[in-house]
Design a protein around this motif. Structure first.
Motif, PDB file in Angstrom:
ATOM      1  N   VAL A   1       0.866  -1.176   0.000  1.00 15.63           N
ATOM      2  CA  VAL A   1       0.000   0.000   0.000  1.00 15.63           C
ATOM      3  C   VAL A   1       0.902   1.224   0.000  1.00 15.63           C
ATOM      4  O   VAL A   1       1.801   1.345   0.832  1.00 15.63           O
ATOM      5  CB  VAL A   1      -0.923  -0.001   1.231  1.00 15.63           C
ATOM      6  N   SER A   2       0.677   2.118  -0.928  1.00 17.19           N
ATOM      7  CA  SER A   2       1.455   3.339  -1.048  1.00 17.19           C
ATOM      8  C   SER A   2       0.759   4.457  -0.273  1.00 17.19           C
ATOM      9  O   SER A   2      -0.406   4.765  -0.516  1.00 17.19           O
ATOM     10  CB  SER A   2       1.589   3.722  -2.523  1.00 17.19           C
ATOM     11  N   VAL A   3       1.485   5.047   0.668  1.00 16.85           N
ATOM     12  CA  VAL A   3       0.956   6.136   1.492  1.00 16.85           C
ATOM     13  C   VAL A   3       1.762   7.387   1.198  1.00 16.85           C
ATOM     14  O   VAL A   3       2.986   7.351   1.139  1.00 16.85           O
ATOM     15  CB  VAL A   3       1.049   5.795   2.991  1.00 16.85           C
ATOM     16  N   PHE A   4       1.081   8.484   0.983  1.00 16.73           N
ATOM     17  CA  PHE A   4       1.755   9.759   0.746  1.00 16.73           C
ATOM     18  C   PHE A   4       1.122  10.839   1.600  1.00 16.73           C
ATOM     19  O   PHE A   4       0.063  10.634   2.194  1.00 16.73           O
ATOM     20  CB  PHE A   4       1.731  10.134  -0.739  1.00 16.73           C
ATOM     21  N   VAL A   5       1.787  11.967   1.700  1.00 22.76           N
ATOM     22  CA  VAL A   5       1.265  13.117   2.438  1.00 22.76           C
ATOM     23  C   VAL A   5       0.646  14.056   1.414  1.00 22.76           C
ATOM     24  O   VAL A   5       1.299  14.471   0.462  1.00 22.76           O
ATOM     25  CB  VAL A   5       2.378  13.832   3.245  1.00 22.76           C
ATOM     26  N   GLY A   6      -0.619  14.346   1.599  1.00 22.81           N
ATOM     27  CA  GLY A   6      -1.331  15.189   0.640  1.00 22.81           C
ATOM     28  C   GLY A   6      -2.028  16.361   1.291  1.00 22.81           C
ATOM     29  O   GLY A   6      -1.919  16.592   2.500  1.00 22.81           O
ATOM     30  N   ARG A   7      -2.747  17.101   0.469  1.00 22.81           N
ATOM     31  CA  ARG A   7      -3.502  18.275   0.919  1.00 22.81           C
ATOM     32  C   ARG A   7      -2.631  19.270   1.662  1.00 22.81           C
ATOM     33  O   ARG A   7      -2.942  19.709   2.758  1.00 22.81           O
ATOM     34  CB  ARG A   7      -4.680  17.863   1.791  1.00 22.81           C
ATOM     35  N   GLY A   8      -1.487  19.596   1.047  1.00 20.78           N
ATOM     36  CA  GLY A   8      -0.603  20.587   1.645  1.00 20.78           C
ATOM     37  C   GLY A   8       0.014  20.142   2.956  1.00 20.78           C
ATOM     38  O   GLY A   8       0.342  20.965   3.797  1.00 20.78           O
ATOM     39  N   GLY A   9       0.142  18.826   3.139  1.00 17.12           N
ATOM     40  CA  GLY A   9       0.747  18.306   4.356  1.00 17.12           C
ATOM     41  C   GLY A   9      -0.240  17.987   5.451  1.00 17.12           C
ATOM     42  O   GLY A   9       0.152  17.600   6.547  1.00 17.12           O
ATOM     43  N   ALA A  10      -1.518  18.107   5.178  1.00 16.63           N
ATOM     44  CA  ALA A  10      -2.536  17.920   6.213  1.00 16.63           C
ATOM     45  C   ALA A  10      -2.923  16.464   6.449  1.00 16.63           C
ATOM     46  O   ALA A  10      -3.374  16.124   7.543  1.00 16.63           O
ATOM     47  CB  ALA A  10      -3.786  18.727   5.865  1.00 16.63           C
TER      48      ALA A  10
ATOM     49  N   TYR B   1      -2.331  12.017   5.667  1.00 22.62           N
ATOM     50  CA  TYR B   1      -1.760  10.813   5.085  1.00 22.62           C
ATOM     51  C   TYR B   1      -2.849  10.266   4.175  1.00 22.62           C
ATOM     52  O   TYR B   1      -4.013  10.182   4.592  1.00 22.62           O
ATOM     53  CB  TYR B   1      -1.449   9.762   6.158  1.00 22.62           C
ATOM     54  N   SER B   2      -2.503   9.906   2.965  1.00 28.92           N
ATOM     55  CA  SER B   2      -3.495   9.392   2.017  1.00 28.92           C
ATOM     56  C   SER B   2      -3.026   8.073   1.430  1.00 28.92           C
ATOM     57  O   SER B   2      -1.839   7.871   1.210  1.00 28.92           O
ATOM     58  CB  SER B   2      -3.707  10.394   0.876  1.00 28.92           C
ATOM     59  N   TRP B   3      -3.974   7.188   1.155  1.00 28.84           N
ATOM     60  CA  TRP B   3      -3.694   5.917   0.498  1.00 28.84           C
ATOM     61  C   TRP B   3      -4.936   5.477  -0.261  1.00 28.84           C
ATOM     62  O   TRP B   3      -5.959   6.142  -0.202  1.00 28.84           O
ATOM     63  CB  TRP B   3      -3.214   4.858   1.496  1.00 28.84           C
ATOM     64  N   GLN B   4      -4.852   4.381  -0.967  1.00 26.70           N
ATOM     65  CA  GLN B   4      -5.911   3.859  -1.833  1.00 26.70           C
ATOM     66  C   GLN B   4      -6.388   4.965  -2.787  1.00 26.70           C
ATOM     67  O   GLN B   4      -7.547   5.346  -2.790  1.00 26.70           O
ATOM     68  CB  GLN B   4      -7.074   3.287  -1.024  1.00 26.70           C
ATOM     69  N   ASP B   5      -5.441   5.446  -3.593  1.00 26.24           N
ATOM     70  CA  ASP B   5      -5.719   6.505  -4.564  1.00 26.24           C
ATOM     71  C   ASP B   5      -6.376   7.723  -3.920  1.00 26.24           C
ATOM     72  O   ASP B   5      -7.267   8.345  -4.494  1.00 26.24           O
ATOM     73  CB  ASP B   5      -6.578   5.987  -5.710  1.00 26.24           C
ATOM     74  N   ALA B   6      -5.965   8.040  -2.697  1.00 19.64           N
ATOM     75  CA  ALA B   6      -6.452   9.183  -1.910  1.00 19.64           C
ATOM     76  C   ALA B   6      -7.915   9.032  -1.491  1.00 19.64           C
ATOM     77  O   ALA B   6      -8.521   9.981  -1.028  1.00 19.64           O
ATOM     78  CB  ALA B   6      -6.232  10.499  -2.641  1.00 19.64           C
ATOM     79  N   ASN B   7      -8.471   7.821  -1.627  1.00 20.13           N
ATOM     80  CA  ASN B   7      -9.830   7.576  -1.139  1.00 20.13           C
ATOM     81  C   ASN B   7      -9.852   7.400   0.372  1.00 20.13           C
ATOM     82  O   ASN B   7     -10.890   7.564   1.002  1.00 20.13           O
ATOM     83  CB  ASN B   7     -10.439   6.348  -1.822  1.00 20.13           C
ATOM     84  N   LYS B   8      -8.726   7.020   0.938  1.00 26.52           N
ATOM     85  CA  LYS B   8      -8.583   6.879   2.386  1.00 26.52           C
ATOM     86  C   LYS B   8      -7.573   7.910   2.855  1.00 26.52           C
ATOM     87  O   LYS B   8      -6.562   8.145   2.198  1.00 26.52           O
ATOM     88  CB  LYS B   8      -8.066   5.480   2.749  1.00 26.52           C
TER      89      LYS B   8
END
Length: 94
Positions: free
Chosen positions: A55-64, A66-73
């Motif tokens: 599972v690939s996790v990244f930091v999104g929304r300007g750092g606000a 943690y997102s995963w599952q194509d940013a659905n979670k």
């Protein structure tokens, strides 16, 4: 914004995301979940307990978040312990 200032701002955002990913990795490791930073530190690869792609996790929304599952979670990035618990449960169900 001047080019040098823009580059510095981008670097600061990248460093902040890396720091958050390292904190999440440490929390996952404490739970017994294998997680590794990608070579360029842009994402955290969280291993599943069964064979399959991590599972690939990244930091999104300007750092606000943690997102995963194509940013659905997602989970607030200011709570790495909570995010680690949710991710640990998520990968068990995958």
């Amino acid at each position: 914004m001047k080019p040098i200032a823009a580059e510095l701002a981008a670097d600061v955002m990248r460093w902040d995301a890396e720091r958050k990913l390292v904190r999440l990795r440490d929390e996952l490791t404490a739970l017994g979940v294998n997680a590794e930073l990608r070579d360029n530190n842009s994402a955290l690869m969280v291993a599943r307990p069964d064979p399959g792609l991590p599972v690939s996790v990244f930091v999104g929304r300007g750092g606000a978040y943690y997102s995963w599952q194509d940013a659905n979670k997602r989970h607030p990035a200011n709570d790495p312990q909570g995010a680690a618990s949710i991710l640990a449960e998520y990968i068990k169900g995958c």
